[in-house]
Design an enzyme around this catalytic site. Structure first.
Site, mmCIF file in Angstrom:
data_model
loop_
_atom_site.group_PDB
_atom_site.id
_atom_site.type_symbol
_atom_site.label_atom_id
_atom_site.label_comp_id
_atom_site.label_asym_id
_atom_site.label_seq_id
_atom_site.Cartn_x
_atom_site.Cartn_y
_atom_site.Cartn_z
ATOM 1 N N ARG A 111 -7.473 -46.321 -14.800
ATOM 2 C CA ARG A 111 -6.636 -45.857 -13.693
ATOM 3 C C ARG A 111 -5.261 -46.523 -13.776
ATOM 4 N NH1 ARG A 111 -6.298 -41.959 -9.693
ATOM 5 N NH2 ARG A 111 -6.116 -42.784 -7.597
ATOM 6 N N THR A 385 -5.996 -32.372 -11.037
ATOM 7 C CA THR A 385 -6.507 -33.356 -11.979
ATOM 8 C C THR A 385 -7.199 -32.526 -13.034
ATOM 9 O OG1 THR A 385 -6.667 -35.019 -10.230
ATOM 10 C CG2 THR A 385 -8.301 -35.207 -11.968
ATOM 11 N N ASN A 405 -2.060 -36.957 -10.963
ATOM 12 C CA ASN A 405 -2.065 -36.652 -9.541
ATOM 13 C C ASN A 405 -1.659 -35.203 -9.307
ATOM 14 O OD1 ASN A 405 -2.815 -37.349 -6.968
ATOM 15 N ND2 ASN A 405 -0.762 -37.989 -6.364
ATOM 16 N N GLU A 424 0.859 -41.169 -9.134
ATOM 17 C CA GLU A 424 -0.388 -41.724 -8.608
ATOM 18 C C GLU A 424 -0.176 -42.700 -7.462
ATOM 19 O OE1 GLU A 424 -3.630 -40.174 -8.968
ATOM 20 O OE2 GLU A 424 -2.724 -40.216 -10.957
ATOM 21 N N GLY A 477 -9.752 -31.931 -7.870
ATOM 22 C CA GLY A 477 -9.843 -31.457 -6.485
ATOM 23 C C GLY A 477 -9.518 -32.502 -5.425
ATOM 24 N N GLY A 478 -8.932 -33.656 -5.826
ATOM 25 C CA GLY A 478 -8.600 -34.683 -4.835
ATOM 26 C C GLY A 478 -9.845 -35.066 -4.053
HETATM 27 N N1 GLY Z 1 -5.257 -38.316 -7.823
HETATM 28 C C1 GLY Z 1 -6.522 -37.796 -7.512
HETATM 29 C C2 GLY Z 1 -7.608 -38.799 -7.561
HETATM 30 O O1 GLY Z 1 -7.436 -39.830 -8.179
HETATM 31 O O2 GLY Z 1 -8.665 -38.598 -6.998
#
Ligand code: GLY
Length: 576
Positions: A111, A385, A405, A424, A477-478
């Site tokens: 990440r 994503t 993002n 992000e 899908g966030g």
């Molecule tokens: N940016 C979307 C996630 O990390 O869930």
């Protein structure tokens, strides 16, 4: 750029590391670990991929034909999508990889991290209000990218092929071009409107139109350097210099940020469910905890779900009741575990979840304010994503979700490198410690701090049974990611739908806030009689403007069944 190992490294591996480093002094040939991959007999009659576009599927096929394993194919896919799926595939972002290799689970966190100069209030004005767009567009929105380091670590640890070979398909796509399809062209046009006047996006992507052969020579040069020099080029070489130079006078990331970037091998979240072992994403994702909570709570509510048809008004109500509690926990407890002690074991504990389930009202929505801890997630999360799932014939599996993002991230493209940089930083809580609409204070777990990773919902997941891979699944899908993965697993296992139908079926989402609101996808709206009945139960229905894109592989006996979501332009393929 160093590796942080949370599981034990054997003395032999350490000896190999130092000997190798001493004798070569050169990163490319210095494995971070002794290779854990041994040649084993094939246990499946094919390898398989489910990926977001056909170019990545072709890249994986090439890698398998050259003798690569699931990790080689995954790394080739990730670099290919960085070229041919530039709206979400990336080397300028970060992600999570869940692996099952030689019968053991692993999880790699690559990440993005907040730059060293980041501050808790960096997106607030003098009055303490959030500055609209500052964490979404332009240089200020960018976190330190992790994808190249993540791919490097995964491939060095588990890959079979030379590093250069897995980069080759992506370099060819960048140098020789690929044909742009309608969906990509439309996403570019939409993103370009947001970036207009704010970033240099159009200098690199202005010519990306449907049907053209799109070439990215700067990116081809970057990928060639990474192929020759390893991740060192991106974090401490010419590419690092280009990224740092682009930031000067505009953004926070320095060469030191890149040099200090670390990918982290973490313990995955593991739980037993329905005779399967779930292996999924730990914090800094909220996804694995959320998925396990959803699956377990649904199983505990079996009497209430008895004879309730899939996606009926009562089914939607019961799932929303569970989701309400999952999102209350998410808002309160989830953040980067290197900065905040996340109570993963307690949150996924059966006794705790049994208590939560006892609060579910089978007849009507529980009052939102009564769901504690109910701090809510007032930030709308970006949904764009991408995910891919891979298995090889030796029974290894990779489930990988990575992101910049929003589509095309921050809209900033590194001059001279063609790398799209993420936004992000928007996944942090920009304004923690301030009472929200319910008058409660929260989100400290996800406050901005230097080197901290923003909270994610990405949920790359593997299910195993009796030590063998059963399902590999994930989606963009966030905040919808883990509720989508949950619904497909549920459709497939609880409702016995074939995987293709389970993926295609309608999906919906509730997340505590806005109160009693059920979201539906453009792919299959909730309308007509169903809408009337859901509204009659006390819910508000709201269409969202994006779909998920599940990529899944289920193993039936010794045969993989690979499915790409009909919502996207993905391709699934078995490779002999
Ligand atoms: N940016 C979307 C996630 O990390 O869930």
């Amino acid at each position: 750029m160093k590796l942080v190992q949370k599981t034990k490294i054997s003395a032999a591996a350490l000896a190999l590391l130092s000997l190798s480093a001493l004798s070569t002094g050169f990163l490319e040939v210095t494995p971070a670990f002794a290779k854990d991959t041994q040649q084993r007999p094939a246990v499946l009659n094919a390898s398989a991929v489910a990926v977001a576009d056909k170019y990545a599927a072709d890249a994986a096929e090439q890698i398998f034909k050259e003798g690569g394993n699931a990790v080689d194919a995954a790394v080739a896919i990730a670099f290919s999508l960085a070229v041919t799926y530039p709206e979400a595939g990336n080397i300028g972002g970060g992600g999570f990889m869940t692996l099952y290799v030689n019968g053991k689970p692993y999880f790699l966190d690559y990440r993005e991290r907040a730059p060293l100069a980041a501050t808790r209030t960096m997106y607030l004005d003098d009055k303490g209000n959030v500055i609209p767009g500052k964490s979404l567009f332009g240089y200020d929105a960018v976190g330190v990218p992790g994808t190249v380091e993540g791919m490097w670590e995964a491939q060095k640890r588990f890959g079979k092929l030379p590093w250069k070979k897995v980069l080759a398909p992506a370099i060819a796509y960048a140098r020789d071009g690929f044909v742009v399809d309608e969906q990509l062209a439309k996403r570019r046009d939409d993103a370009a409107k947001d970036f207009a006047g704010k970033t240099n996006f159009d200098e690199y992507f202005g010519n990306l139109k449907e049907g053209v052969t799109f070439k990215q020579p700067d990116l081809a040069n970057v990928l060639t350097r990474i192929a020759n020099q390893g991740a060192k080029d991106f974090y401490d070489g010419k590419t690092a210099d280009l990224i740092a130079a682009s930031m000067k006078g505009h953004g926070l990331i320095t060469k030191r940020d890149l040099q200090e970037y670390k990918a982290v091998w973490r313990q995955p979240v593991e739980a037993k469910w329905n005779g399967y072992e779930i292996i999924t994403a730990p914090p800094p994702s909220s996804g694995g905890v959320g998925l396990v909570q959803l699956l377990k709570m649904k199983a505990m509510l079996a009497p209430q779900f008895k004879d309730v048809p899939l996606n009926s008004p009562q089914y939607i109500h019961l799932i929303a009741e569970i989701e309400k509690r999952v999102f209350a926990d998410r808002a309160q407890y989830l953040g980067d575990p290197d900065f905040y002690k996340v109570p993963v074991a307690q949150l996924t504990d059966d006794a705790y979840l049994a208590k939560r389930v006892a609060e579910v009202d089978p007849d009507k929505p529980s009052d939102t304010k009564s769901v504690q801890p109910g701090l809510g997630t007032s930030m709308p999360e970006k949904a764009e994503t991408t995910h891919f799932s891979v298995v090889d014939k030796w029974g290894n599996a990779v489930s990988n979700t990575y992101t910049i993002n929003g589509y095309f991230g921050s809209g900033v493209v590194v001059p001279g490198a063609g790398i799209v940089l993420n936004d992000e930083m928007d996944d942090f809580a920009s304004k923690p410690g301030v009472p929200n609409m319910f008058g409660v204070v929260g989100s400290d777990a996800n406050a901005i701090a230097p080197k901290k990773r923003p909270l994610s919902s990405m949920t790359p997941t593997i299910l195993t049974k009796d030590g063998k891979v059963a399902l590999v699944i994930g989606t963009p899908g966030g905040s919808r990611i883990f509720t989508s993965v949950f619904q497909v697993i549920n459709n497939n296992y609880d409702f016995n739908m074939p995987l293709k139908e389970a993926v295609a079926a309608m999906r919906f989402h509730h997340q505590l806030l806005p109160p009693n609101t059920i979201f539906w996808e453009p792919y299959q709206p909730i309308d007509g009689e169903l809408a009337k009945q859901v509204e009659a139960k006390g819910y508000v229905l709201k269409g969202q403007d994006f779909n998920g894109d599940i990529q899944a592989i289920r193993i039936n006996g010794d045969t993989p069944d690979a499915v790409s979501d009909p919502r996207g332009r993905g391709v699934s393929r078995l490779i002999q």
